[in-house]
Scaffold this motif. Structure first.
Motif, PDB file in Angstrom:
ATOM      1  N   LEU A  95      27.329 -20.347 -37.000  1.00  0.00           N
ATOM      2  CA  LEU A  95      27.527 -19.245 -37.805  1.00  0.00           C
ATOM      3  C   LEU A  95      28.195 -19.381 -39.105  1.00  0.00           C
ATOM      4  O   LEU A  95      27.657 -18.653 -39.922  1.00  0.00           O
ATOM      5  N   TYR A  96      28.804 -20.278 -39.276  1.00  0.00           N
ATOM      6  CA  TYR A  96      29.622 -20.480 -40.604  1.00  0.00           C
ATOM      7  C   TYR A  96      28.566 -21.029 -41.624  1.00  0.00           C
ATOM      8  O   TYR A  96      28.373 -20.619 -42.714  1.00  0.00           O
ATOM      9  N   VAL A  97      27.523 -21.806 -41.272  1.00  0.00           N
ATOM     10  CA  VAL A  97      26.481 -22.351 -42.176  1.00  0.00           C
ATOM     11  C   VAL A  97      25.726 -21.320 -42.265  1.00  0.00           C
ATOM     12  O   VAL A  97      25.147 -21.162 -43.485  1.00  0.00           O
ATOM     13  N   GLY A  98      25.120 -20.643 -41.158  1.00  0.00           N
ATOM     14  CA  GLY A  98      24.269 -19.226 -41.307  1.00  0.00           C
ATOM     15  C   GLY A  98      24.769 -18.302 -42.530  1.00  0.00           C
ATOM     16  O   GLY A  98      24.032 -18.127 -43.295  1.00  0.00           O
ATOM     17  N   VAL A  99      26.109 -17.999 -42.112  1.00  0.00           N
ATOM     18  CA  VAL A  99      26.578 -16.849 -42.836  1.00  0.00           C
ATOM     19  C   VAL A  99      26.855 -17.337 -44.446  1.00  0.00           C
ATOM     20  O   VAL A  99      26.472 -16.593 -45.459  1.00  0.00           O
ATOM     21  N   VAL A 100      27.322 -18.442 -44.720  1.00  0.00           N
ATOM     22  CA  VAL A 100      28.024 -18.907 -45.805  1.00  0.00           C
ATOM     23  C   VAL A 100      26.647 -19.254 -46.639  1.00  0.00           C
ATOM     24  O   VAL A 100      26.679 -18.786 -48.090  1.00  0.00           O
ATOM     25  N   MET A 106      22.064 -15.089 -51.223  1.00  0.00           N
ATOM     26  CA  MET A 106      22.044 -13.706 -51.696  1.00  0.00           C
ATOM     27  C   MET A 106      22.746 -13.249 -52.921  1.00  0.00           C
ATOM     28  O   MET A 106      21.892 -12.668 -53.903  1.00  0.00           O
ATOM     29  N   VAL A 107      23.662 -13.827 -53.086  1.00  0.00           N
ATOM     30  CA  VAL A 107      24.579 -13.607 -54.511  1.00  0.00           C
ATOM     31  C   VAL A 107      23.624 -14.109 -55.638  1.00  0.00           C
ATOM     32  O   VAL A 107      23.419 -13.231 -56.559  1.00  0.00           O
ATOM     33  N   SER A 165      16.772 -19.861 -49.704  1.00  0.00           N
ATOM     34  CA  SER A 165      17.092 -18.264 -49.651  1.00  0.00           C
ATOM     35  C   SER A 165      17.030 -17.605 -50.987  1.00  0.00           C
ATOM     36  O   SER A 165      16.706 -16.324 -50.816  1.00  0.00           O
ATOM     37  N   VAL A 166      17.220 -18.316 -52.072  1.00  0.00           N
ATOM     38  CA  VAL A 166      17.150 -17.417 -53.503  1.00  0.00           C
ATOM     39  C   VAL A 166      16.061 -16.688 -53.879  1.00  0.00           C
ATOM     40  O   VAL A 166      15.983 -15.739 -54.311  1.00  0.00           O
ATOM     41  N   PRO A 167      14.831 -17.414 -53.855  1.00  0.00           N
ATOM     42  CA  PRO A 167      13.590 -16.938 -54.271  1.00  0.00           C
ATOM     43  C   PRO A 167      13.325 -15.515 -53.599  1.00  0.00           C
ATOM     44  O   PRO A 167      12.675 -14.782 -54.142  1.00  0.00           O
ATOM     45  N   VAL A 168      13.505 -15.554 -52.225  1.00  0.00           N
ATOM     46  CA  VAL A 168      13.085 -14.286 -51.432  1.00  0.00           C
ATOM     47  C   VAL A 168      13.857 -13.202 -52.133  1.00  0.00           C
ATOM     48  O   VAL A 168      13.708 -12.067 -52.208  1.00  0.00           O
ATOM     49  N   PHE A 216      19.114  -9.944 -45.380  1.00  0.00           N
ATOM     50  CA  PHE A 216      20.373 -11.009 -45.078  1.00  0.00           C
ATOM     51  C   PHE A 216      20.202 -11.201 -43.525  1.00  0.00           C
ATOM     52  O   PHE A 216      20.672 -12.467 -43.264  1.00  0.00           O
ATOM     53  N   THR A 217      20.198 -10.240 -42.589  1.00  0.00           N
ATOM     54  CA  THR A 217      20.506 -10.304 -41.370  1.00  0.00           C
ATOM     55  C   THR A 217      19.401 -11.069 -40.850  1.00  0.00           C
ATOM     56  O   THR A 217      19.503 -11.893 -40.008  1.00  0.00           O
TER      57      THR A 217
END
Length: 294
Positions: A95-100, A106-107, A165-168, A216-217
């Motif tokens: 969860l730590y890896v996924g969320v962070v 996302m930012v 995750s950035v380009p999407v 994000f989810t």
């Protein structure tokens, strides 16, 4: 003296967007099931030191490669470590890896998408061509390339997952920004002399959040799966770290001996977790998208 009649609006008619969201969310069985599992998983990760029956790193030399039993509910690995305890602590790491990682992606992606959609021209071309370069690589291959450059390790896995995750996120926010910057209220604020920073953060960014929250989810599940894949091929954290991909990697030598429990239980944990986040993302999309509301 003439008296004026006032129309009293019943309290139940005045409904906030938050109440509408909660009302629609609780009426979706899949949303409740997936959301409940995610909440339960978060609680397990937070309370891992109190829920784990044993130390995940402590071996039991009398129960090497033991199948599920009363002493070890999910069995032990080849070093005698309790599998249930390792899975509980593995939930915290996954969860730590996924969320962070998704938060970092996302930012950066939201910022780039706002700039590309609002300013256009060479800013849009530069950002979107960079996104196209990243889109040219499959996500897992891009993550492997980043980890190969930076080296294995938990922090480098987070960076690798964040990069793809950035380009999407950038494309999602750019598309919404192109629509929102042409609306009447944004034009009115611009004519009133508001700065670009105020327009972007106060008037355009809130309109993009529904799509960002949904993706994000969904992306958390994908990131957990990608991180587990990197750990499985030896590009993740140290092999003794109780991470779901590491547990699966150590089970390869035990599967040929018929010790099914070491690979089945961590595989189920990854499968159910990714499925829960995907279902939760679909439920949030159905709830937040006005086009899908009945």
């Amino acid at each position: 003296m003439r008296s004026e009649s006032l129309t009293v609006v019943p309290q139940e008619v005045i409904r906030s967007p938050w109440r509408d969201f909660v009302h629609a969310f609780v009426r979706n069985p899949l949303a409740l099931a997936s959301g409940g599992f995610v909440v339960l998983l978060v609680l397990v990760a937070v309370c891992a030191p109190w829920l784990a029956p044993m130390d995940p790193m402590a071996p039991d030399w009398m129960a090497l490669s033991s199948p599920p039993s009363a002493a070890h509910w999910l069995g032990t690995d080849e070093l005698g470590r309790d599998l249930l305890s390792r899975l509980i602590y593995g939930a915290r790491i996954s969860l730590y890896v996924g969320v962070v990682s998704v938060t970092l992606g996302m930012v950066v992606g939201v910022l780039l998408g706002l700039l590309a959609g609002y300013y256009g021209r060479w800013v849009d071309m530069l950002i979107m061509r960079g996104a196209d370069v990243l889109f040219a690589f499959p996500g897992m291959l891009l993550a492997i390339a980043v980890v190969a450059i930076l080296g294995p390790g938990l922090n480098n896995v987070i960076i690798a997952v964040a990069v793809f995750s950035v380009p999407v996120f950038a494309r999602i926010v750019r598309a919404s920004t192109l629509t929102l910057k042409q609306t009447a209220y944004v034009e009115a604020v611009r004519c009133a002399g508001a700065r670009d920073r105020v327009i972007l953060l106060r008037h355009i960014l809130p309109g993009t959040l529904s799509n960002v929250i949904v993706y994000f989810t969904l992306r958390i599940g994908t990131s957990i799966l990608t991180a587990a894949g990197l750990s499985f091929i030896g590009l993740g954290p140290e092999p003794d770290v109780p991470e779901w991909g590491n547990i699966l990697a150590m089970s390869r030598s035990m599967m040929m001996a018929g010790l099914w429990h070491v690979s089945v239980f961590p595989g189920l944990a990854i499968f159910i977790t990714v499925l829960a986040f995907n279902l939760l993302g679909d439920a949030l999309r159905d709830t937040l998208d006005p086009k899908l509301k009945s």
